[in-house]
Write a protein that holds these residues in place. Structure first.
Motif, PDB file in Angstrom:
ATOM      1  N   LYS A   1      64.382  73.703  18.734  1.00 30.39           N
ATOM      2  CA  LYS A   1      64.629  73.375  17.338  1.00 30.39           C
ATOM      3  C   LYS A   1      64.368  71.897  17.114  1.00 30.39           C
ATOM      4  O   LYS A   1      64.977  71.055  17.759  1.00 30.39           O
ATOM      5  CB  LYS A   1      66.073  73.725  16.977  1.00 30.39           C
ATOM      6  CG  LYS A   1      66.275  75.208  16.841  1.00 30.39           C
ATOM      7  CD  LYS A   1      67.740  75.557  16.684  1.00 30.39           C
ATOM      8  CE  LYS A   1      67.930  77.048  16.928  1.00 30.39           C
ATOM      9  NZ  LYS A   1      67.604  77.421  18.339  1.00 30.39           N
TER      10      LYS A   1
ATOM     11  N   HIS B   1      58.690  77.391   9.264  1.00 32.99           N
ATOM     12  CA  HIS B   1      59.245  76.066   9.525  1.00 32.99           C
ATOM     13  C   HIS B   1      59.288  75.237   8.237  1.00 32.99           C
ATOM     14  O   HIS B   1      60.273  74.570   7.940  1.00 32.99           O
ATOM     15  CB  HIS B   1      58.400  75.366  10.594  1.00 32.99           C
ATOM     16  CG  HIS B   1      58.917  74.027  11.009  1.00 32.99           C
ATOM     17  ND1 HIS B   1      60.147  73.849  11.583  1.00 32.99           N
ATOM     18  CD2 HIS B   1      58.375  72.782  10.924  1.00 32.99           C
ATOM     19  CE1 HIS B   1      60.342  72.563  11.844  1.00 32.99           C
ATOM     20  NE2 HIS B   1      59.284  71.905  11.447  1.00 32.99           N
TER      21      HIS B   1
ATOM     22  N   GLY C   1      61.283  72.067   7.225  1.00 31.87           N
ATOM     23  CA  GLY C   1      60.690  71.282   8.308  1.00 31.87           C
ATOM     24  C   GLY C   1      59.482  70.487   7.843  1.00 31.87           C
ATOM     25  O   GLY C   1      58.974  70.681   6.736  1.00 31.87           O
TER      26      GLY C   1
END
Lengths: 223, 205
Positions: free
Chosen positions: B149, B177, B182
């Motif tokens: 992660k 993601h 992300g």
């Protein structure tokens, strides 16, 4: 933090075990060098037992020097080193793990092999005990110091010679203390003082050498 | 959170790779670095990782230079480079387990097996990486995207030597993601087929 230390030692031991030539090369070198001395100089017990401390220590030192060159080489080539450098884990622990792994596959088996060769060179029993103790303390120092050179030269195509020039001077005190201790053992004197000095070198090496190695690795990788 | 580059200038072997380069990527954004071979894509990624230091300018993470809290920065970073950090004499499982502990993340054997299954290496857990093909080795490396992660992904040519299905799979993972907030920066010669706007940074002139 301890995790990465043990994980690295385990990893390097596995790698060494699977590339068995890495494991056997320094030992074979050590064995061959020592066995050539009786053939090359003289098979007489008086001559050999006088030479034994020096021969065994120099051979152990050169065997370590030979193998330490590759300590970070494969990590540098396959990109593991980059991953190590950008890891949130302390670089100190990873380096220490690698050095301990190196010692476990060179210095330690070398220390175990030595009594056989010492007997062949007619070293008295007291001398053998001193030799074993000094090698047990001394070979980790050799690995620790060697790692500094290996870290600095890992980015160079032919770092082999440079690494010898860089770290041989640092090996000299260890060699002198080691051979003096064995000589003292042979003469029936106490060698506790030598061992204490070597012990302090080892402690200093454990604390400082990984720091220097880590700095060297950062420089090597940034080019 | 965002990653910023301010006035990045880098010269290598007397060749100016880029001068006064500015970029910014924030949560849920993806930036593709384009450029011909040798235009400095990998160097730029290495600069952002903090692996390469001979440059001028600032790389900022959450508004602060990365050198201020390097450990905190790399903790959120996952860099997948050209050379993968995959050891030939270790199995995919052993490789991933060490790489995960390097990233300070506890993973179980089950996690690793699942990640390997995701990249199509189910059944290869115990095969030494030395006997895998180039594409499979690359997949071992990419399995980290499914295992570890991290907020910021820096991917250097993630699609090279990966087959069509693998690329699709990877694009899905990148989408997820980004959906989760992300950040992705990647170099690729290939166009990405994902449902997010892909901005480009063109290097070289």
């Amino acid at each position: 933090m301890h995790n990465i230390f043990f994980a690295t030692v385990r990893r390097d031991l596995k790698i060494a075990y699977r590339n068995s030539s890495d494991l056997l090369n320094p030992l074979a070198f050590f064995f061959i060098v020592v066995t050539l001395f009786p053939l090359g100089i003289s098979p007489s017990p008086q001559v050999l037992s006088g030479l034994a401390p020096g021969v065994l220590w120099v051979a152990a030192l050169l065997a370590t020097l030979l193998s330490v060159d590759g300590l970070f080489k494969s990590d540098y080539e396959d990109g593991s080193l980059e991953q190590i450098l950008i890891s949130p884990q302390p670089l100190f622990m990873v380096v220490l793990g690698k050095v301990v792994g190196h010692w476990l596959v060179t210095g330690f088996p070398l220390t175990l092999l030595t009594p056989v060769l010492a007997v062949m060179l007619f070293l008295p029993v007291d001398g053998i005990i001193a030799l074993e103790l000094t090698l047990l303390i001394g070979t980790p120092i050799l690995s620790l110091i060697g790692a500094i050179g290996a870290g600095l030269t890992v980015g160079l195509k032919r770092g082999g010679l440079l690494i010898s020039v860089l770290i041989l001077p640092l090996y000299v005190p260890v060699l002198i203390l080691g051979t003096l201790a064995v000589q003292a053992g042979v003469d029936g004197q106490s060698f506790a003082g030598h061992l204490l000095w070597m012990g302090s070198l080892l402690v200093m090496g454990l604390g400082l050498a990984p720091l220097a190695t880590a700095a060297g690795l950062r420089i090597s990788a940034s080019s | 959170m965002s990653l910023e580059g301010i006035g990045i200038t880098c010269e290598r072997d007397r060749r100016m790779l880029f001068e006064n380069l500015d970029f910014q990527v924030s949560d849920g954004e993806i930036l593709r670095i384009e450029g011909s071979n040798g235009s400095g894509k990998t160097t730029l990624l290495r600069i952002i990782c903090g692996l390469f230091h001979s440059y001028d300018g600032d790389i900022k993470w959450q508004g602060k230079p990365i050198s201020d809290d390097f450990a905190g920065y790399v903790d959120q970073l996952l860099y997948i480079g050209h050379a993968g950090g995959v050891k030939e004499s270790l199995s995919p499982e052993e490789n991933l387990s060490w790489l995960a502990s390097l990233q300070d993340q506890e993973v179980s054997q089950k996690n690793i097996w699942e990640a390997l299954a995701q990249v199509g290496l189910w059944g290869y857990e115990d095969v030494l990486c030395g006997s895998l093909s180039a594409g499979q080795k690359k997949r071992v490396n990419l399995a980290r995207l499914f295992l570890i992660k991290a907020k910021l992904w820096l991917l250097d040519e993630p699609f090279s030597s990966i087959d069509v299905d693998g690329v699709k799979n990877l694009e899905v993972q990148i989408e997820q993601h980004l959906d989760g907030g992300g950040i992705v920066m990647l170099t690729s010669h290939q166009l990405l087929n994902i449902n997010h706007a892909v901005r480009s940074l063109l290097l070289g002139y």
